[in-house]
Design an enzyme around this catalytic site. Structure first.
Site, short mmCIF file in Angstrom:
data_model
loop_
_atom_site.label_atom_id
_atom_site.label_comp_id
_atom_site.label_asym_id
_atom_site.label_seq_id
_atom_site.Cartn_x
_atom_site.Cartn_y
_atom_site.Cartn_z
CB SER A 11 22.57 6.46 -3.13
OG SER A 11 22.49 6.78 -4.49
CB SER A 27 18.82 10.29 -8.24
OG SER A 27 19.45 11.55 -8.09
CD GLU A 28 24.46 11.47 -8.30
OE1 GLU A 28 25.17 12.35 -8.78
OE2 GLU A 28 23.75 10.71 -9.01
CG ASN A 29 18.95 12.73 -4.61
OD1 ASN A 29 19.01 12.05 -5.63
ND2 ASN A 29 17.85 13.37 -4.26
#
Length: 218
Positions: free
Chosen positions: A88, A46-48
């Protein structure tokens, strides 16, 4: 009959392959983590800043500090790691993600995707979608085939502001599985009980139909 959101997620989960690193977008894509086929090992990113996401937690077992990019509570698998969003996005931009699964408002027959803005309506923002569509080589879209008014979201040309151009490879909806080819959308599968005629009537874009179209195996 048409699939529900869980059915769409189950069908897309069949696209997962062993040792894949997979990014899940907001909405229907997040459900895919609940339906990993047996016998394969997949890492969800997940990009977070999470690598190693698991399925959604059961009610009462949520940890408000462990969330995905859509701010939904998630679980993590053994060996999961957390890092800043710069690292990320380095994974994403460096093309280290094997499969990206996104939601969409519209997809065009050339693979264009619109999934971030409806003019005049409040939205949360672009998020990581533009980086994902610019860097990913394999993008599958999970979306509804028609909107609430019954109008097709599978189009000859997108009408909403674009997120990415010519990037989508496959679309899974409540009615069908479509492959984006140089000649347009090719109908690969139909939802159980849904006829080819119904899919054609629900699709603004032209469909390439070759031979008998099998039902999805969910």
């Amino acid at each position: 009959m048409a699939l529900d959101k869980i059915g769409i997620a189950k069908r897309i989960a069949q696209e997962l392959k062993d040792r894949y690193f997979v990014n899940l977008g907001i909405g229907i894509p997040t459900l895919v983590a609940n339906y990993i086929p047996q016998g394969i090992d997949v890492e969800f990113q997940s990009e977070n800043g999470v690598l190693g996401m698991g399925s959604f937690p059961f009610e009462g077992e949520e940890d408000a500090d462990i969330i995905n990019a859509g701010k939904q509570t998630i679980t993590t698998l053994a060996g999961a790691s957390f890092f800043d969003s710069a690292l990320s996005f380095g994974m994403i931009r460096g093309q280290h993600v094997d499969l990206t699964i996104l939601g969409a408002m519209e997809v065009a027959e050339n693979g264009d995707i619109a999934n971030w803005k409806i003019p005049g309506k409040m939205v949360k923002g672009m998020g990581g979608a533009m980086d994902l569509v610019a860097s990913a080589e394999n993008i599958i879209v999970a979306m509804m085939h028609v909107n609430k008014a019954g109008d097709s979201k599978i189009l000859k040309q997108c009408t909403l502001p674009l997120t990415g151009v010519g990037c989508v490879k496959k679309v899974v909806t409540e009615l069908a599985v479509l492959e984006v080819t140089p000649k347009g959308f090719k109908l690969l599968e139909r939802a159980p009980g849904v006829t080819v005629e119904h899919i054609i009537a629900s699709t603004e874009a032209e469909l390439i139909i070759e031979g008998e179209i099998p039902e999805m195996q969910i």
